[in-house]
Design a protein around this motif. Sequence first.
Motif, mmCIF file in Angstrom:
data_model
loop_
_atom_site.group_PDB
_atom_site.id
_atom_site.type_symbol
_atom_site.label_atom_id
_atom_site.label_comp_id
_atom_site.label_asym_id
_atom_site.label_seq_id
_atom_site.Cartn_x
_atom_site.Cartn_y
_atom_site.Cartn_z
ATOM 1 N N GLY A 21 -1.124 21.487 50.592
ATOM 2 C CA GLY A 21 -2.437 21.031 51.013
ATOM 3 C C GLY A 21 -3.432 20.933 49.874
ATOM 4 O O GLY A 21 -3.117 20.434 48.786
ATOM 5 N N PRO A 22 -4.663 21.418 50.095
ATOM 6 C CA PRO A 22 -5.729 21.286 49.091
ATOM 7 C C PRO A 22 -5.400 21.934 47.751
ATOM 8 O O PRO A 22 -5.840 21.441 46.708
ATOM 9 N N VAL A 23 -4.645 23.023 47.762
ATOM 10 C CA VAL A 23 -4.309 23.704 46.503
ATOM 11 C C VAL A 23 -3.430 22.806 45.635
ATOM 12 O O VAL A 23 -3.666 22.648 44.423
ATOM 13 N N LEU A 24 -2.417 22.200 46.248
ATOM 14 C CA LEU A 24 -1.538 21.306 45.504
ATOM 15 C C LEU A 24 -2.298 20.057 45.058
ATOM 16 O O LEU A 24 -2.145 19.589 43.929
ATOM 17 N N GLU A 25 -3.138 19.514 45.930
ATOM 18 C CA GLU A 25 -3.913 18.325 45.577
ATOM 19 C C GLU A 25 -4.831 18.595 44.391
ATOM 20 O O GLU A 25 -4.968 17.760 43.492
ATOM 21 N N ARG A 26 -5.466 19.780 44.385
ATOM 22 C CA ARG A 26 -6.337 20.126 43.267
ATOM 23 C C ARG A 26 -5.546 20.214 41.968
ATOM 24 O O ARG A 26 -6.010 19.782 40.908
ATOM 25 N N ALA A 27 -4.344 20.772 42.042
ATOM 26 C CA ALA A 27 -3.499 20.884 40.850
ATOM 27 C C ALA A 27 -3.127 19.507 40.325
ATOM 28 O O ALA A 27 -3.107 19.275 39.105
ATOM 29 N N ILE A 28 -2.856 18.576 41.222
ATOM 30 C CA ILE A 28 -2.496 17.214 40.808
ATOM 31 C C ILE A 28 -3.704 16.510 40.189
ATOM 32 O O ILE A 28 -3.582 15.840 39.156
ATOM 33 N N LEU A 29 -4.867 16.649 40.804
ATOM 34 C CA LEU A 29 -6.068 16.016 40.262
ATOM 35 C C LEU A 29 -6.416 16.580 38.887
ATOM 36 O O LEU A 29 -6.788 15.838 37.969
ATOM 37 N N ASP A 30 -6.297 17.904 38.724
ATOM 38 C CA ASP A 30 -6.542 18.525 37.419
ATOM 39 C C ASP A 30 -5.541 18.028 36.378
ATOM 40 O O ASP A 30 -5.897 17.793 35.216
ATOM 41 N N ALA A 31 -4.296 17.874 36.810
ATOM 42 C CA ALA A 31 -3.267 17.372 35.895
ATOM 43 C C ALA A 31 -3.576 15.945 35.460
ATOM 44 O O ALA A 31 -3.366 15.579 34.297
ATOM 45 N N ALA A 32 -4.094 15.142 36.380
ATOM 46 C CA ALA A 32 -4.459 13.765 36.034
ATOM 47 C C ALA A 32 -5.574 13.748 34.998
ATOM 48 O O ALA A 32 -5.535 12.966 34.038
ATOM 49 N N LEU A 33 -6.571 14.612 35.157
ATOM 50 C CA LEU A 33 -7.658 14.693 34.172
ATOM 51 C C LEU A 33 -7.139 15.157 32.818
ATOM 52 O O LEU A 33 -7.566 14.653 31.770
ATOM 53 N N ASP A 34 -6.217 16.117 32.840
ATOM 54 C CA ASP A 34 -5.627 16.589 31.584
ATOM 55 C C ASP A 34 -4.876 15.462 30.876
ATOM 56 O O ASP A 34 -4.982 15.301 29.655
#
Length: 208
Positions: A21-34
């Motif tokens: 859910g939101p935890v995984l989505e946040r990790a993906i969004l952070d990875a995209a910014l990185d």
Amino acid sequence: MVTSRWTAASAQSAASMRRRGPVLERAILDAALDQLSTVGWNGLTMEGVAASAQTGKAAVYRRWPSKEDLVVDALQSGLPKMDSAPDLGNVREDLLELCRQMRTAMYSRPGFALRSVLHECDTFTAERFHAVIIEGVVEPSVELIKEVVRRGIERGEVRSDASDAAVFDVIPAMMMYRSKVCGSEWEEADLVTLIDQVMVPLLRRHVD
């Protein structure tokens, strides 16, 4: 004795199982910014984002069908929120502090990533990201500038006819132009000059 071996795939699978859910989505969004910060728009891939987020490529594609969709959400979710106007007692200090907040947004990790994307993308793709900075930085800034000017009019600091769309556009237009077209940084002295040499004379109440 039997020794268990963890492969990269099994470790990735275990990490994905723990985050949903939101935890995984946040990790993906952070990875995209990185990824945007390190390899830029052209180097960013859905596979690279998935690997950085320690999840499967399918988990990324289920949520975002394209690279453009993913990057738009990553930028929108990461840009600093500008939702309250400074109230330091006078228009000059309020506008100067607001400029500092805008600079923080522009030079944050998402802001830097957005500017990199705009430089690398073709014209058609860049138009989609252009809306992100308009909606995420420029429009909120203009609304806060309006509030600061309105308070200045009420206090008698600002001329009554200063509440004009062209006036409200000066700060974001100048900051975007100098940053994107000229490639120059906004140091504190530059912000002070913008306010003291442009905005204050523009807003000053004329005394007969």
